[in-house]
Write an enzyme that holds these catalytic residues in place. Structure first.
Site, PDB file in Angstrom:
ATOM      1  N   THR A 112       1.649   2.789   5.445  1.00 17.70           N
ATOM      2  CA  THR A 112       0.761   2.950   4.298  1.00 17.70           C
ATOM      3  C   THR A 112       1.377   2.336   3.039  1.00 17.70           C
ATOM      4  O   THR A 112       2.544   1.966   3.025  1.00 17.70           O
ATOM      5  CB  THR A 112       0.509   4.452   4.031  1.00 17.70           C
ATOM      6  OG1 THR A 112       1.762   5.085   3.755  1.00 17.70           O
ATOM      7  CG2 THR A 112      -0.148   5.110   5.222  1.00 17.70           C
ATOM      8  N   ASP A 113       0.563   2.243   1.990  1.00 19.59           N
ATOM      9  CA  ASP A 113       1.091   1.779   0.706  1.00 19.59           C
ATOM     10  C   ASP A 113       0.636   2.717  -0.412  1.00 19.59           C
ATOM     11  O   ASP A 113      -0.033   3.717  -0.165  1.00 19.59           O
ATOM     12  CB  ASP A 113       0.715   0.314   0.444  1.00 19.59           C
ATOM     13  CG  ASP A 113      -0.774   0.112   0.195  1.00 19.59           C
ATOM     14  OD1 ASP A 113      -1.482   1.072  -0.201  1.00 19.59           O
ATOM     15  OD2 ASP A 113      -1.239  -1.029   0.371  1.00 19.59           O
ATOM     16  N   ALA A 114       1.027   2.391  -1.633  1.00 15.36           N
ATOM     17  CA  ALA A 114       0.768   3.273  -2.766  1.00 15.36           C
ATOM     18  C   ALA A 114      -0.721   3.431  -3.058  1.00 15.36           C
ATOM     19  O   ALA A 114      -1.112   4.300  -3.842  1.00 15.36           O
ATOM     20  CB  ALA A 114       1.503   2.763  -4.012  1.00 15.36           C
ATOM     21  N   GLY A 115      -1.567   2.621  -2.440  1.00 15.70           N
ATOM     22  CA  GLY A 115      -3.008   2.818  -2.544  1.00 15.70           C
ATOM     23  C   GLY A 115      -3.492   3.958  -1.654  1.00 15.70           C
ATOM     24  O   GLY A 115      -4.669   4.318  -1.691  1.00 15.70           O
ATOM     25  N   GLY A 116      -2.597   4.511  -0.845  1.00 17.73           N
ATOM     26  CA  GLY A 116      -2.938   5.645  -0.001  1.00 17.73           C
ATOM     27  C   GLY A 116      -3.518   5.244   1.354  1.00 17.73           C
ATOM     28  O   GLY A 116      -3.921   6.102   2.142  1.00 17.73           O
TER      29      GLY A 116
END
Lengths: 138, 138, 138, 138
Positions: free
Chosen positions: A22-26
């Protein structure tokens, strides 16, 4: 000669989404769908009794991507259990085309097309041996 | 309305290849070209005085990939110093299209096209604000 | 108060090595053992009926690493089927310690220790709720 | 014989945090600090006029991690510009120890220690050649 086939075997492989994906965008990072797709292709080949290290040892060749495309339809999220669906839809002398989907339940999250080319360690395209062509529907 | 433009600003960003980027084939893993591409887009936007956290803070929106495609022409290898070339070639109400290349010297290793969509935290497409449209040539 | 326990439940989770996990040295990239370890911890918690999104939804907390260490004893290679072995060996008010091993058959490839801390979205350490403490042997 | 040294050269390398580095917790994924650390070591060696492909070509050896540990003190976030600080603090016949920090401004986010071993392609430890020992302070 490239063989296209209307009906082809469909392979399924489950993939769980972890924090690493995953990334910081969720949501799952956009490049990682190509990781999941490669796991699906590898496991499809394994289901047919082959694996990459053996293919290399026996035939002195391996596959590299020539083209990849992804249509992102909906986002995969942390802890999702995904289904990677793989079909080999065309096979040429030295290349094979896979159509793949990433699903969560019935929902298609991504549609993927990858063209692979068989090369030798010097990077030259080589003929796909018959045992492998068979897997790809050739 | 989507604006296509014939001439557009071209951005360059250097990327070094580390062990983390490569795979057992001795080359950069195929999905990682999309990582390099995203660094290039982020730095192009930064050169225009914007960055993703600020865009989110001011406009309550961010960009997600709707489509990505890569043509792999030659392999990047460990310790290569690459040039990520980025152009924004079309901009719509809520979307923007980037054409990118990964080069080593004069050699084009990969050609990439990415379509991004502006969404709000609920996942709904939103209008790209004028300050950002300008970056994308709109 | 930290509880150390001599006997604790041992969890096992299989991990296959794909191209994405390897590097140009032909082996699994050193940071990726921590990815495998995290999959093992996540699945250990799932075996006990919990998962991270639910934990966050119910308790408004999640775990972050405070310390991680890895001893690399032998290399994992492409297509290896690994066993991630996980034990929770100590639990404090807001922290838990996991000892983990990555094995290929009987061979231990890596020994890992990770200390996790429970925090709230503001980043403040919080008490681990009893349902979770139980999983960790507290 | 391992040489420990009290004063050693300190190297700095800037790392920008992109989406690829973060996870759904909104921060840099815990394993990725080891990626940043490896970039820092690679660039420290480059500053001394060496690089990994040349070292391999000349000496038929490369370095693998024997041990790695990370203390996580504060989180790195999307778009942060980090400073990777690297010192080589001890060098043995076939091994070298690096102490590294990841900083954002004056704030230390992570402290890292990595022990590397020089091996040949067969995986056997080999003596670090004098040109490299010099880099590591030996």
């Amino acid at each position: 000669m490239t063989t296209k086939h209307d009906t082809s075997r469909v392979y399924h492989f489950p993939v769980r989404v972890y924090y690493e994906d995953t990334d910081a965008g969720g949501v799952v990072y956009y490049a990682n769908y190509l990781r999941f797709a490669e796991r699906g292709r590898t496991e499809a080949v394994r289901e047919c009794g082959q694996n990459w290290p053996d293919v290399f040892a026996k035939h002195n060749m391996y596959f590299v991507a020539r083209h990849a495309e992804v249509d992102y339809l909906a986002s995969a999220r942390l802890d999702d259990l995904l289904d990677v669906k793989t079909e080999f839809v065309a096979v040429g002398a030295a290349s094979v085309t896979a159509k793949q989907s990433i699903l969560r339940g019935e929902t298609v999250l991504a549609e993927i097309k990858v063209v692979l080319v068989a090369i030798n360690p010097a990077g030259k395209p080589v003929r796909i041996p018959p045992q492998l062509r068979q897997i790809f529907g050739g």
